[in-house]
Write a protein that holds these residues in place. Structure first.
Motif, PDB file in Angstrom:
ATOM      1  N   ALA A 222       0.934  -1.410   0.038  1.00  0.00           N
ATOM      2  CA  ALA A 222       0.058   0.071  -0.120  1.00  0.00           C
ATOM      3  C   ALA A 222       0.811   1.401   0.072  1.00  0.00           C
ATOM      4  CB  ALA A 222      -0.938  -0.215   1.140  1.00  0.00           C
ATOM      5  N   ARG A 223       2.134   1.112   0.465  1.00  0.00           N
ATOM      6  CA  ARG A 223       2.925   2.299   0.501  1.00  0.00           C
ATOM      7  C   ARG A 223       3.914   2.656  -0.636  1.00  0.00           C
ATOM      8  NH1 ARG A 223       4.637   4.929   5.200  1.00  0.00           N
ATOM      9  NH2 ARG A 223       5.253   6.825   3.721  1.00  0.00           N
ATOM     10  N   SER A 224       4.063   1.426  -1.283  1.00  0.00           N
ATOM     11  CA  SER A 224       4.667   1.441  -2.743  1.00  0.00           C
ATOM     12  C   SER A 224       4.149   2.392  -3.771  1.00  0.00           C
ATOM     13  CB  SER A 224       4.903   0.062  -3.332  1.00  0.00           C
ATOM     14  OG  SER A 224       5.526  -0.689  -2.255  1.00  0.00           O
ATOM     15  N   ARG A 225       4.985   3.046  -4.371  1.00  0.00           N
ATOM     16  CA  ARG A 225       4.594   3.987  -5.666  1.00  0.00           C
ATOM     17  C   ARG A 225       5.161   3.209  -7.089  1.00  0.00           C
ATOM     18  NH1 ARG A 225       6.265  10.193  -4.581  1.00  0.00           N
ATOM     19  NH2 ARG A 225       4.467  10.604  -2.763  1.00  0.00           N
ATOM     20  N   ASP A 226       4.128   3.280  -7.968  1.00  0.00           N
ATOM     21  CA  ASP A 226       4.615   2.919  -9.259  1.00  0.00           C
ATOM     22  C   ASP A 226       4.645   1.259  -9.545  1.00  0.00           C
ATOM     23  OD1 ASP A 226       4.382   5.562 -10.338  1.00  0.00           O
ATOM     24  OD2 ASP A 226       6.271   5.991  -9.556  1.00  0.00           O
ATOM     25  N   LEU A 227       4.127   0.520  -8.505  1.00  0.00           N
ATOM     26  CA  LEU A 227       4.365  -0.969  -8.796  1.00  0.00           C
ATOM     27  C   LEU A 227       3.405  -1.550  -9.616  1.00  0.00           C
ATOM     28  CD1 LEU A 227       6.081  -3.316  -7.091  1.00  0.00           C
ATOM     29  CD2 LEU A 227       3.969  -3.350  -5.656  1.00  0.00           C
ATOM     30  N   VAL A 228       4.143  -2.317 -10.476  1.00  0.00           N
ATOM     31  CA  VAL A 228       3.304  -2.990 -11.639  1.00  0.00           C
ATOM     32  C   VAL A 228       3.458  -4.579 -11.583  1.00  0.00           C
ATOM     33  CG1 VAL A 228       3.489  -3.196 -14.195  1.00  0.00           C
ATOM     34  CG2 VAL A 228       3.959  -0.839 -13.137  1.00  0.00           C
ATOM     35  N   ALA A 229       2.374  -5.125 -11.832  1.00  0.00           N
ATOM     36  CA  ALA A 229       2.329  -6.579 -11.699  1.00  0.00           C
ATOM     37  C   ALA A 229       2.152  -7.129 -13.003  1.00  0.00           C
ATOM     38  CB  ALA A 229       1.119  -7.031 -10.934  1.00  0.00           C
ATOM     39  N   GLU A 230       3.274  -7.872 -13.890  1.00  0.00           N
ATOM     40  CA  GLU A 230       3.294  -8.390 -15.312  1.00  0.00           C
ATOM     41  C   GLU A 230       2.675  -9.923 -14.952  1.00  0.00           C
ATOM     42  OE1 GLU A 230       7.178  -7.427 -16.564  1.00  0.00           O
ATOM     43  OE2 GLU A 230       6.818  -5.620 -16.865  1.00  0.00           O
ATOM     44  N   VAL A 231       1.660 -10.001 -15.708  1.00  0.00           N
ATOM     45  CA  VAL A 231       1.070 -11.393 -15.844  1.00  0.00           C
ATOM     46  C   VAL A 231       1.323 -11.866 -17.192  1.00  0.00           C
ATOM     47  CG1 VAL A 231      -0.763 -12.834 -15.596  1.00  0.00           C
ATOM     48  CG2 VAL A 231      -0.497 -10.706 -14.174  1.00  0.00           C
ATOM     49  N   GLU A 232       2.346 -13.026 -17.630  1.00  0.00           N
ATOM     50  CA  GLU A 232       2.402 -13.454 -18.723  1.00  0.00           C
ATOM     51  C   GLU A 232       1.752 -14.776 -18.978  1.00  0.00           C
ATOM     52  OE1 GLU A 232       6.329 -14.999 -21.604  1.00  0.00           O
ATOM     53  OE2 GLU A 232       6.435 -14.833 -19.341  1.00  0.00           O
ATOM     54  N   ILE A 233       0.793 -14.669 -19.764  1.00  0.00           N
ATOM     55  CA  ILE A 233       0.117 -16.028 -19.932  1.00  0.00           C
ATOM     56  C   ILE A 233       0.706 -16.729 -21.173  1.00  0.00           C
ATOM     57  CG2 ILE A 233      -2.176 -17.311 -20.601  1.00  0.00           C
ATOM     58  CD1 ILE A 233      -3.523 -14.693 -19.569  1.00  0.00           C
ATOM     59  N   ARG A 234       1.319 -17.929 -20.944  1.00  0.00           N
ATOM     60  CA  ARG A 234       2.213 -18.523 -21.887  1.00  0.00           C
ATOM     61  C   ARG A 234       1.349 -19.672 -22.691  1.00  0.00           C
ATOM     62  NH1 ARG A 234       6.628 -21.478 -18.881  1.00  0.00           N
ATOM     63  NH2 ARG A 234       7.078 -22.104 -21.004  1.00  0.00           N
ATOM     64  N   PRO A 235       1.924 -20.118 -23.653  1.00  0.00           N
ATOM     65  CA  PRO A 235       1.133 -21.288 -24.676  1.00  0.00           C
ATOM     66  C   PRO A 235       0.768 -22.142 -23.642  1.00  0.00           C
ATOM     67  CG  PRO A 235       2.925 -20.270 -25.929  1.00  0.00           C
ATOM     68  CD  PRO A 235       3.393 -19.780 -24.382  1.00  0.00           C
ATOM     69  N   VAL A 236      -0.349 -22.754 -23.908  1.00  0.00           N
ATOM     70  CA  VAL A 236      -1.079 -23.740 -23.011  1.00  0.00           C
ATOM     71  C   VAL A 236      -0.229 -25.234 -23.700  1.00  0.00           C
ATOM     72  CG1 VAL A 236      -2.873 -24.544 -24.855  1.00  0.00           C
ATOM     73  CG2 VAL A 236      -3.214 -25.045 -22.455  1.00  0.00           C
ATOM     74  N   ILE A 237      -0.086 -26.294 -22.608  1.00  0.00           N
ATOM     75  CA  ILE A 237       0.591 -27.452 -22.971  1.00  0.00           C
ATOM     76  C   ILE A 237      -0.661 -28.396 -22.908  1.00  0.00           C
ATOM     77  CG2 ILE A 237       2.006 -28.904 -21.829  1.00  0.00           C
ATOM     78  CD1 ILE A 237       3.340 -26.802 -20.461  1.00  0.00           C
ATOM     79  N   ARG A 238      -0.769 -29.053 -24.133  1.00  0.00           N
ATOM     80  CA  ARG A 238      -1.793 -29.750 -24.372  1.00  0.00           C
ATOM     81  C   ARG A 238      -1.603 -31.168 -23.713  1.00  0.00           C
ATOM     82  NH1 ARG A 238      -5.715 -26.612 -25.820  1.00  0.00           N
ATOM     83  NH2 ARG A 238      -5.137 -25.096 -27.259  1.00  0.00           N
ATOM     84  N   PRO A 239      -2.626 -31.855 -23.511  1.00  0.00           N
ATOM     85  CA  PRO A 239      -2.536 -33.301 -23.050  1.00  0.00           C
ATOM     86  C   PRO A 239      -1.973 -34.252 -23.824  1.00  0.00           C
ATOM     87  CG  PRO A 239      -4.878 -32.371 -22.677  1.00  0.00           C
ATOM     88  CD  PRO A 239      -4.172 -31.526 -23.620  1.00  0.00           C
ATOM     89  N   GLY A 240      -0.907 -35.015 -23.192  1.00  0.00           N
ATOM     90  CA  GLY A 240      -0.065 -36.002 -24.156  1.00  0.00           C
ATOM     91  C   GLY A 240       1.157 -35.189 -24.496  1.00  0.00           C
ATOM     92  N   ALA A 241       1.195 -34.014 -24.412  1.00  0.00           N
ATOM     93  CA  ALA A 241       2.492 -33.355 -24.878  1.00  0.00           C
ATOM     94  C   ALA A 241       3.693 -33.889 -24.303  1.00  0.00           C
ATOM     95  CB  ALA A 241       2.580 -31.934 -24.783  1.00  0.00           C
ATOM     96  N   HIS A 242       3.622 -34.518 -23.107  1.00  0.00           N
ATOM     97  CA  HIS A 242       4.891 -34.626 -22.210  1.00  0.00           C
ATOM     98  C   HIS A 242       4.656 -36.171 -21.641  1.00  0.00           C
ATOM     99  CE1 HIS A 242       7.054 -31.115 -22.962  1.00  0.00           C
ATOM    100  NE2 HIS A 242       5.873 -30.229 -22.796  1.00  0.00           N
ATOM    101  N   PRO A 243       5.534 -37.065 -21.524  1.00  0.00           N
ATOM    102  CA  PRO A 243       5.189 -38.362 -21.384  1.00  0.00           C
ATOM    103  C   PRO A 243       5.076 -38.655 -19.737  1.00  0.00           C
ATOM    104  CG  PRO A 243       7.542 -38.068 -21.601  1.00  0.00           C
ATOM    105  CD  PRO A 243       6.870 -36.782 -21.905  1.00  0.00           C
ATOM    106  N   ASP A 244       5.620 -37.496 -18.540  1.00  0.00           N
ATOM    107  CA  ASP A 244       5.494 -37.982 -17.188  1.00  0.00           C
ATOM    108  C   ASP A 244       5.242 -36.579 -16.783  1.00  0.00           C
ATOM    109  OD1 ASP A 244       8.297 -36.896 -17.224  1.00  0.00           O
ATOM    110  OD2 ASP A 244       8.720 -38.972 -17.737  1.00  0.00           O
ATOM    111  N   ARG A 245       5.310 -36.707 -15.548  1.00  0.00           N
ATOM    112  CA  ARG A 245       5.053 -35.376 -14.560  1.00  0.00           C
ATOM    113  C   ARG A 245       6.286 -34.396 -14.410  1.00  0.00           C
ATOM    114  NH1 ARG A 245       3.770 -38.225  -8.575  1.00  0.00           N
ATOM    115  NH2 ARG A 245       5.721 -38.952  -8.190  1.00  0.00           N
ATOM    116  N   ARG A 246       7.435 -35.326 -14.513  1.00  0.00           N
ATOM    117  CA  ARG A 246       8.779 -34.626 -14.377  1.00  0.00           C
ATOM    118  C   ARG A 246       9.069 -33.616 -15.689  1.00  0.00           C
ATOM    119  NH1 ARG A 246      13.778 -35.488 -11.926  1.00  0.00           N
ATOM    120  NH2 ARG A 246      12.935 -37.524 -11.343  1.00  0.00           N
ATOM    121  N   ALA A 247       8.887 -34.171 -16.763  1.00  0.00           N
ATOM    122  CA  ALA A 247       8.711 -33.479 -18.107  1.00  0.00           C
ATOM    123  C   ALA A 247       7.774 -32.557 -18.116  1.00  0.00           C
ATOM    124  CB  ALA A 247       8.713 -34.553 -19.308  1.00  0.00           C
TER     125      ALA A 247
END
Length: 269
Positions: A222-247
């Motif tokens: 609340a005391r900060s001035r000129d604070l900006v939040a940048e929200v970058e929505i990246r390309p969606v990862i489709r089902p099956g695009a990666h073989p396991d949860r680590r990848a």
């Protein structure tokens, strides 16, 4: 520390810079008052649940962020409907309304948040999925609950770093929550969150880390001035695009143009 919700090394003393260009106290008080009014309005309307249009929820969340004096820069677009796992890096309590402004979702939250005044009640009424972070045995059941919500067409939002970081340092995405997306066969929507001074470099003013209290963090923002939040929505990862949860976790990790600060570097800075 647990595998499910690890802790970050960031602390207010080591990582969070003092607010230099501070807003006047009366203005900060007005900002906090506006936030409280908006949150209470949300609690009053929360029994309506799914009858509230998603666009209204998005606007309400953005209004909360703006009411406390933070401007929002959003790039990209998320899918408007269907089961989806939203994941983002975690810096601040502000991340929650920012991620909900991308797409209203059921938040994955630690059980301690239930006890927070006002915010806890709002999270519970909003359908939050609470995690018992000290019970590793509860992990399979939690993953199953998330997958069930995703199969039912809900969006579920999570912060896979498992803890807040200051924004100049960051953690890696942990894999457990991604298993739910694999089990449910739904896409993953990665979102990158950054906080900056307008026209300047990264800011730690919004960080909510370590032993920081919610009230102290609210007042700092609340005391900060000129604070900006940048929200970058990246390309969606489709089902099956990666073989396991680590990848899948590695693919969803937000990209950053900032240096990969270590905790030791932050302490020395």
């Amino acid at each position: 520390m647990s595998v499910w919700l690890p802790s970050a090394p960031c602390t207010p003393g080591a990582c969070v810079e003092p607010v230099r260009a501070a807003a006047a106290v009366p203005r900060a008080v007005l900002r906090l008052t506006a936030v409280v009014v908006l949150v209470l309005a949300g609690i009053a309307l929360s029994p309506l649940g799914g009858r509230i249009p998603a666009e209204w929820v998005r606007r309400w969340c953005r209004a909360i962020v703006r009411a406390i004096g933070v401007r929002v820069r959003l790039t990209g677009t998320a899918a408007p409907a269907g089961g989806m796992l939203l994941v983002a890096n975690h810096v601040s309590w502000l991340d929650i309304p920012l991620l909900t402004a991308v797409r209203p979702a059921r938040m994955l939250a630690k059980t301690e948040i239930r006890q927070w005044p006002v915010a806890g009640a709002l999270a519970a009424r909003g359908g939050a999925l609470f995690i018992e972070r000290d019970r590793l045995r509860a992990l399979p059941e939690t993953v199953a609950r998330i997958a069930e919500a995703l199969r039912a067409g809900a969006a579920v939002a999570a912060f896979p770093e498992g803890s807040t970081w200051c924004g100049r340092a960051h953690g890696r995405f942990h894999r457990a929550v991604f298993q739910a997306a694999l089990d449910a066969g739904v896409p993953v929507q990665p979102v990158g969150l950054r906080y900056r001074q307008a026209g300047g470099g990264p800011s730690t003013a919004a960080a909510f880390v370590g032993e920081d209290t919610l009230l102290a963090s609210l007042w700092r923002v609340a005391r900060s001035r000129d604070l900006v939040a940048e929200v970058e929505i990246r390309p969606v990862i489709r089902p099956g695009a990666h073989p396991d949860r680590r990848a899948l976790a590695q693919a969803a990790q937000p990209l950053t143009s900032e240096p990969a600060w270590t905790h030791e570097a932050l302490v020395a800075a």
